[in-house]
Design an enzyme around this catalytic site. Structure first.
Site, PDB file in Angstrom:
ATOM      1  N   MET A  17       0.927  -1.171  -0.153  1.00 47.29           N
ATOM      2  CA  MET A  17      -0.129   0.140  -0.037  1.00 47.29           C
ATOM      3  C   MET A  17       0.833   1.220  -0.045  1.00 47.29           C
ATOM      4  O   MET A  17       0.597   2.449  -0.964  1.00 47.29           O
ATOM      5  CB  MET A  17      -0.882   0.045   1.220  1.00 47.29           C
ATOM      6  N   ASP A  36      10.888   3.504   5.241  1.00 42.23           N
ATOM      7  CA  ASP A  36      11.007   2.094   5.615  1.00 42.23           C
ATOM      8  C   ASP A  36      12.148   1.645   6.346  1.00 42.23           C
ATOM      9  O   ASP A  36      13.275   1.971   6.210  1.00 42.23           O
ATOM     10  CB  ASP A  36      10.742   1.106   4.273  1.00 42.23           C
ATOM     11  N   GLU A  96       0.112  -4.077  10.213  1.00 40.20           N
ATOM     12  CA  GLU A  96      -1.030  -4.234  11.088  1.00 40.20           C
ATOM     13  C   GLU A  96      -0.783  -4.675  12.598  1.00 40.20           C
ATOM     14  O   GLU A  96      -1.420  -5.461  12.675  1.00 40.20           O
ATOM     15  CB  GLU A  96      -2.160  -4.707  10.368  1.00 40.20           C
ATOM     16  N   LYS A 101       2.643   0.371  15.674  1.00 41.55           N
ATOM     17  CA  LYS A 101       1.927   1.585  15.079  1.00 41.55           C
ATOM     18  C   LYS A 101       1.845   2.646  16.617  1.00 41.55           C
ATOM     19  O   LYS A 101       2.303   3.767  15.987  1.00 41.55           O
ATOM     20  CB  LYS A 101       0.555   1.324  14.830  1.00 41.55           C
ATOM     21  N   SER A 123      -6.675  -0.445   8.044  1.00 38.38           N
ATOM     22  CA  SER A 123      -8.204  -0.720   7.796  1.00 38.38           C
ATOM     23  C   SER A 123      -8.553  -1.458   9.077  1.00 38.38           C
ATOM     24  O   SER A 123      -9.851  -1.756   9.199  1.00 38.38           O
ATOM     25  CB  SER A 123      -8.051  -1.905   6.624  1.00 38.38           C
ATOM     26  N   HIS A 144      -7.972   5.593   4.754  1.00 39.33           N
ATOM     27  CA  HIS A 144      -7.819   4.202   4.263  1.00 39.33           C
ATOM     28  C   HIS A 144      -8.095   4.072   2.637  1.00 39.33           C
ATOM     29  O   HIS A 144      -8.931   4.217   2.099  1.00 39.33           O
ATOM     30  CB  HIS A 144      -8.954   3.394   5.079  1.00 39.33           C
ATOM     31  N   ASN A 195     -15.081  -2.473   4.173  1.00 44.15           N
ATOM     32  CA  ASN A 195     -14.572  -3.854   4.480  1.00 44.15           C
ATOM     33  C   ASN A 195     -15.691  -4.566   5.375  1.00 44.15           C
ATOM     34  O   ASN A 195     -15.596  -5.886   5.310  1.00 44.15           O
ATOM     35  CB  ASN A 195     -13.357  -3.604   5.497  1.00 44.15           C
TER      36      ASN A 195
HETATM   37  N1  3HC Z   1      -0.778  -1.837  -8.976  1.00 44.46           N
HETATM   38  C1  3HC Z   1      -0.965  -0.785  -9.845  1.00 44.46           C
HETATM   39  N2  3HC Z   1      -1.643  -1.013 -11.046  1.00 44.46           N
HETATM   40  C2  3HC Z   1      -2.335  -1.993 -11.207  1.00 44.46           C
HETATM   41  C3  3HC Z   1      -2.245  -3.358 -10.476  1.00 44.46           C
HETATM   42  C4  3HC Z   1      -1.378  -3.100  -9.211  1.00 44.46           C
HETATM   43  N3  3HC Z   1      -1.176  -4.244  -8.310  1.00 44.46           N
HETATM   44  N4  3HC Z   1      -2.909  -4.316 -11.052  1.00 44.46           N
HETATM   45  C5  3HC Z   1      -3.272  -3.670 -12.111  1.00 44.46           C
HETATM   46  N5  3HC Z   1      -2.930  -2.518 -12.375  1.00 44.46           N
HETATM   47  C6  3HC Z   1      -3.658  -1.806 -13.368  1.00 44.46           C
HETATM   48  C7  3HC Z   1      -2.922  -2.194 -14.572  1.00 44.46           C
HETATM   49  O1  3HC Z   1      -1.800  -1.716 -14.704  1.00 44.46           O
HETATM   50  C8  3HC Z   1      -4.084  -1.673 -15.575  1.00 44.46           C
HETATM   51  O2  3HC Z   1      -3.699  -0.388 -15.628  1.00 44.46           O
HETATM   52  P1  3HC Z   1      -3.975   0.215 -17.312  1.00 44.46           P
HETATM   53  O3  3HC Z   1      -5.528   0.169 -17.678  1.00 44.46           O
HETATM   54  O4  3HC Z   1      -3.605   1.475 -17.214  1.00 44.46           O
HETATM   55  O5  3HC Z   1      -3.065  -0.542 -18.208  1.00 44.46           O
HETATM   56  C9  3HC Z   1      -5.286  -1.749 -14.894  1.00 44.46           C
HETATM   57  O6  3HC Z   1      -4.799  -1.770 -13.369  1.00 44.46           O
HETATM   58  C10 3HC Z   1      -6.191  -3.011 -15.176  1.00 44.46           C
HETATM   59  O7  3HC Z   1      -5.220  -4.166 -15.057  1.00 44.46           O
HETATM   60  P2  3HC Z   1      -5.117  -5.553 -15.558  1.00 44.46           P
HETATM   61  O8  3HC Z   1      -5.588  -5.432 -17.129  1.00 44.46           O
HETATM   62  O9  3HC Z   1      -3.802  -6.211 -15.587  1.00 44.46           O
HETATM   63  O10 3HC Z   1      -5.847  -6.555 -14.771  1.00 44.46           O
HETATM   64  P3  3HC Z   1      -7.537  -6.433 -14.308  1.00 44.46           P
HETATM   65  O11 3HC Z   1      -8.429  -5.759 -15.419  1.00 44.46           O
HETATM   66  O12 3HC Z   1      -7.789  -7.799 -14.021  1.00 44.46           O
HETATM   67  O13 3HC Z   1      -7.515  -5.407 -12.889  1.00 44.46           O
HETATM   68  C11 3HC Z   1      -7.484  -4.836 -10.723  1.00 44.46           C
HETATM   69  C12 3HC Z   1      -6.661  -5.786 -11.921  1.00 44.46           C
HETATM   70  C13 3HC Z   1      -7.387  -3.584 -11.066  1.00 44.46           C
HETATM   71  C14 3HC Z   1      -6.907  -5.420  -9.650  1.00 44.46           C
HETATM   72  C15 3HC Z   1      -9.023  -5.623 -10.838  1.00 44.46           C
HETATM   73  O14 3HC Z   1      -8.874  -6.749 -10.989  1.00 44.46           O
HETATM   74  C16 3HC Z   1      -9.607  -4.959  -9.760  1.00 44.46           C
HETATM   75  O15 3HC Z   1     -10.191  -3.731  -9.832  1.00 44.46           O
HETATM   76  N6  3HC Z   1      -9.894  -5.655  -8.609  1.00 44.46           N
HETATM   77  C17 3HC Z   1     -10.726  -5.465  -7.402  1.00 44.46           C
HETATM   78  C18 3HC Z   1      -9.791  -4.779  -6.375  1.00 44.46           C
HETATM   79  C19 3HC Z   1     -10.459  -4.421  -5.095  1.00 44.46           C
HETATM   80  O16 3HC Z   1     -11.674  -4.922  -4.715  1.00 44.46           O
HETATM   81  N7  3HC Z   1      -9.478  -3.744  -4.374  1.00 44.46           N
HETATM   82  C20 3HC Z   1     -10.214  -3.440  -3.005  1.00 44.46           C
HETATM   83  C21 3HC Z   1      -9.926  -4.508  -2.092  1.00 44.46           C
HETATM   84  S1  3HC Z   1     -10.268  -4.195  -0.547  1.00 44.46           S
HETATM   85  C22 3HC Z   1      -9.222  -3.412   0.264  1.00 44.46           C
HETATM   86  O17 3HC Z   1      -8.056  -2.800  -0.374  1.00 44.46           O
HETATM   87  C23 3HC Z   1      -9.312  -2.901   1.720  1.00 44.46           C
HETATM   88  C24 3HC Z   1      -8.045  -3.144   2.385  1.00 44.46           C
HETATM   89  O18 3HC Z   1      -8.292  -2.846   3.973  1.00 44.46           O
HETATM   90  C25 3HC Z   1      -7.791  -4.796   2.526  1.00 44.46           C
END
Ligand code: 3HC
Length: 293
Positions: A17, A36, A96, A101, A123, A144, A195
């Protein structure tokens, strides 16, 4: 009235993150120090951000000159004193663990200039617990971000009972400066908004799987194709980390004492085996090792 733009940002923690939050700051024009304890983590973070910017340039989202300028605004250091001493705004994104922290917030309180705001990306840890470790509780809040921060637009800004209105406004302003869409939670609540909803989906998915109704792969397909979610709940658990899923549920169980809030058997098994998802190469799914750099 919009708060003034942040010019000097410090992000503590260069993990999944933190390094992307720092990149958002640099893209938003902030001189951004990334701190870091691990020089290796800083190197990984640096090359990851370089690769992301190269991809943005390739996709026409940014000119090469703007990408270089943004990357040039990042400063990498293992010294908290060096990173935080002139910051206007600090975002903490370390592991976490409450004790770590709290100790970090006490140090930040000593190092960062008196007007600086101290935000946590946590989170699971409410900022009141960290504010209590400082002499500036009114300048502490949760900020967050979602994984991956360079893609996900939402930022939840969460106030604890002593968070000042100016602090909340500044955090909302910084999120907007970074091109994110912030929402404000005026009261601390564990899991915040997203979440809590996500956990409900994941818990139901795991229940269906453990009851033998469908394979986890088919549940992922069902959610992606039936709800148009970009990832299925099991894929998402692997991306966020099964260790995180485990700790979130243990925390909820600890807070409520409700046995129904305990992590499900299949999460506990994976957690105990150290199968945390993408970061360990195995979780619900198996992943190829990252290319050696
Ligand atoms: N870091 C930065 N950019 C990334 C990335 C990463 N890890 N993974 C993918 N991307 C970018 C790619 O570069 C691409 O960018 P572009 O369109 O400019 O080329 C774009 O995202 C789409 O990537 P891909 O085509 O490789 O793959 P997908 O279309 O499958 O997208 C994803 C990947 C963006 C991760 C998509 O699957 C997604 O949105 N997933 C859901 C993510 C989600 O729900 N996140 C919330 C989680 S909950 C949370 O974070 C809370 C915490 O407290 C735990």
């Amino acid at each position: 009235m919009e708060p003034e733009a942040v010019r000097r940002l410090c992000v503590v923690g260069a993990g999944t993150m933190g390094h992307q939050i720092a990149m958002l700051g640099a893209l938003a024009g902030c001189a951004t120090a990334v701190v870091d304890v691990s020089a290796e983590a800083l190197e990984r973070a640096q090359s990851s951000n370089r690769a992301h910017m190269a991809r943005w340039v390739q996709r026409g989202r940014l000119t090469e000159a703007d990408a270089e300028r943004a990357l040039g605004r990042l400063r990498w250091t293992t010294s908290l004193e060096d990173g935080a001493r002139d910051a206007e705004f600090v975002i903490e994104a370390v592991i976490e663990r409450l004790d770590d922290k709290r100790a970090l917030f006490t140090r930040l309180d000593r190092i960062a200039p008196a007007p600086a705001i101290l935000a946590t990306n946590s989170s699971t840890i409410r900022s009141s617990l960290l504010a209590a470790a400082t002499a500036r509780p009114g300048q502490v809040c949760n900020m967050h971000f979602f994984n991956p921060p360079l893609v996900m637009e939402l930022v939840e800004v969460v106030m604890h009972p002593e968070t000042g209105e100016a602090t909340a406004a500044a955090a909302m302003g910084l999120a907007r400066q970074m091109g994110r869409t912030p929402v404000l939670l005026r009261r601390e609540i564990s899991g915040f908004v997203v979440n809590r909803i996500l956990a409900a989906i994941m818990d139901e998915a795991v229940r269906l799987y453990e009851a033998g109704i469908a394979s986890f792969e088919d549940i992922d397909v069902a959610v992606k194709k039936g709800l148009r979610h970009p990832m299925g709940p099991f894929e998402l658990m692997d991306m966020n980390g099964i260790d995180i899923a485990y700790h979130v549920r243990m925390q909820r169980f600890g807070e409520t004492g409700d046995p129904a809030q305990r992590p499900a058997r299949s999460i506990v098994e994976r957690y105990e085996r150290g199968d945390y998802g993408r970061k360990t190469g195995r979780g619900w799914y198996t992943y190829p090792p990252p290319p050696s750099s």
